[in-house]
Scaffold this motif. Sequence first.
Motif, mmCIF file in Angstrom:
data_model
loop_
_atom_site.group_PDB
_atom_site.id
_atom_site.type_symbol
_atom_site.label_atom_id
_atom_site.label_comp_id
_atom_site.label_asym_id
_atom_site.label_seq_id
_atom_site.Cartn_x
_atom_site.Cartn_y
_atom_site.Cartn_z
ATOM 1 N N SER A 1 -4.216 -5.348 -4.964
ATOM 2 C CA SER A 1 -3.488 -5.224 -6.220
ATOM 3 C C SER A 1 -3.454 -6.560 -6.960
ATOM 4 O O SER A 1 -3.637 -7.614 -6.356
ATOM 5 N N PRO A 2 -3.216 -6.533 -8.278
ATOM 6 C CA PRO A 2 -3.118 -7.788 -9.019
ATOM 7 C C PRO A 2 -1.962 -8.644 -8.514
ATOM 8 O O PRO A 2 -0.896 -8.131 -8.166
ATOM 9 N N GLY B 1 1.697 -5.667 -6.811
ATOM 10 C CA GLY B 1 1.274 -4.433 -6.155
ATOM 11 C C GLY B 1 2.382 -3.747 -5.394
ATOM 12 O O GLY B 1 3.554 -3.851 -5.724
ATOM 13 N N LEU B 2 2.024 -3.071 -4.322
ATOM 14 C CA LEU B 2 2.967 -2.226 -3.584
ATOM 15 C C LEU B 2 3.906 -3.067 -2.725
ATOM 16 O O LEU B 2 3.847 -3.059 -1.496
ATOM 17 N N SER B 3 4.802 -3.785 -3.390
ATOM 18 C CA SER B 3 5.799 -4.621 -2.725
ATOM 19 C C SER B 3 5.185 -5.685 -1.832
ATOM 20 O O SER B 3 5.804 -6.112 -0.857
ATOM 21 N N TYR B 4 3.983 -6.111 -2.141
ATOM 22 C CA TYR B 4 3.381 -7.180 -1.355
ATOM 23 C C TYR B 4 3.902 -8.523 -1.822
ATOM 24 O O TYR B 4 4.091 -8.769 -3.015
ATOM 25 N N SER C 1 6.799 -1.377 -6.206
ATOM 26 C CA SER C 1 5.833 -2.299 -6.794
ATOM 27 C C SER C 1 6.559 -3.517 -7.340
ATOM 28 O O SER C 1 7.331 -3.407 -8.290
ATOM 29 N N PHE C 2 6.337 -4.672 -6.722
ATOM 30 C CA PHE C 2 6.912 -5.908 -7.226
ATOM 31 C C PHE C 2 6.036 -6.453 -8.361
ATOM 32 O O PHE C 2 4.811 -6.497 -8.242
ATOM 33 N N VAL C 3 6.679 -6.890 -9.447
ATOM 34 C CA VAL C 3 5.942 -7.506 -10.543
ATOM 35 C C VAL C 3 6.502 -8.879 -10.900
ATOM 36 O O VAL C 3 5.892 -9.599 -11.707
ATOM 37 N N ALA C 4 7.653 -9.275 -10.347
ATOM 38 C CA ALA C 4 8.261 -10.555 -10.698
ATOM 39 C C ALA C 4 9.101 -11.057 -9.545
ATOM 40 O O ALA C 4 9.625 -10.273 -8.739
ATOM 41 N N CYS C 5 9.240 -12.387 -9.469
ATOM 42 C CA CYS C 5 10.094 -12.981 -8.445
ATOM 43 C C CYS C 5 10.822 -14.185 -9.017
ATOM 44 O O CYS C 5 10.383 -14.793 -9.993
ATOM 45 N N GLY D 1 10.816 -4.998 -9.593
ATOM 46 C CA GLY D 1 9.688 -4.182 -10.005
ATOM 47 C C GLY D 1 10.049 -2.731 -10.171
ATOM 48 O O GLY D 1 11.113 -2.386 -10.693
ATOM 49 N N PHE D 2 9.150 -1.856 -9.659
ATOM 50 C CA PHE D 2 9.285 -0.420 -9.839
ATOM 51 C C PHE D 2 9.636 0.232 -8.506
ATOM 52 O O PHE D 2 9.211 -0.221 -7.453
#
Length: 306
Positions: free
Chosen positions: A121-122, A144-147, A169-173, A185-186
């Motif tokens: 994933s990106p 990606g999927l909570s990576y 899905s994490f997109v930010a930290c 994320g989602f």
Amino acid sequence: MRYFTMLISLCSIVAVTQSQSGWNDLTPGTDLPGLYGVFTLDGSDIWVVGGEGTILHSLNGGESWTPLEGVTTQTIYAVEFINADTGWLACDNDGWQSVLLRTTDGGATWENQTVSGGNGSPIQDIEFIERPGMGSVRGYCTGGLSYAWLTDDYGETWTSINGACGEGSFVACSIVDENTGWFAGFASTLNPSTVTRMNEAGGTWTPQANPTEQPLRGISFANSEQGIAVGNVGTIINTANGGELWVSRANDGSGWQGVFMTAAGKAWAVGKDGNIACSSNYGDTWTMQESGTTSILWDAFFIDDE
């Protein structure tokens, strides 16, 4: 107090150089693809990244920009530097390989770093933080999927720490110290939470309740207790106790894409239709500001002179 910020939109860069003076358009031309990430060490040396491998570099506070050509054709979602020479790009996936690029010579050359244990994933966010008393930095990236991944050797090796994250899905930290941070994320069927607290450098993960149940796209903590997250349908939530309780806050915006908060508790949320909202009290109340653009604003970064 003096503030500097860059806000990234589909085709525009807007900036403010004094907290009272409003926003100014610094866009270098009109034919740019989507711009998604921004970083500056001092307000003069600025990096902006985006679609189709776009990398823009300014050494004069955004008055002029130099494009870096031929680095990658992948979308770049985030950029982070730890000094003038060493930085990273968080990129779209290349086939089934998650991609990070690192420079150690101020952007003259870039090398691909292997991110193992993911699903191709990106990589959508990256953050480095100093390790007090150790003379080093620790880095985290996510997508990606909570990576999520961790590095203690400037990215020479990245270790997967997603263990108990589930399959959202994490997109930010937002990382507040070498061992503690929040990932947003989602949701998914197996992980209904949209915000998760990390402790022990990924040893433990604690899902936290989002009162709006909306997907989140940005998150920023001023310290270990006070944080803000933003997302779809005008969602702005904040916490004053490390995420044990998140509270939904009223605002006039639509979909928010990013948020940045200073240590003093001043914050800016950015999003659709050129919306900018500002808070001076750790996100409890918000005031809309005029950006001068109707494009989507994706990211914000501030420094101050205190």
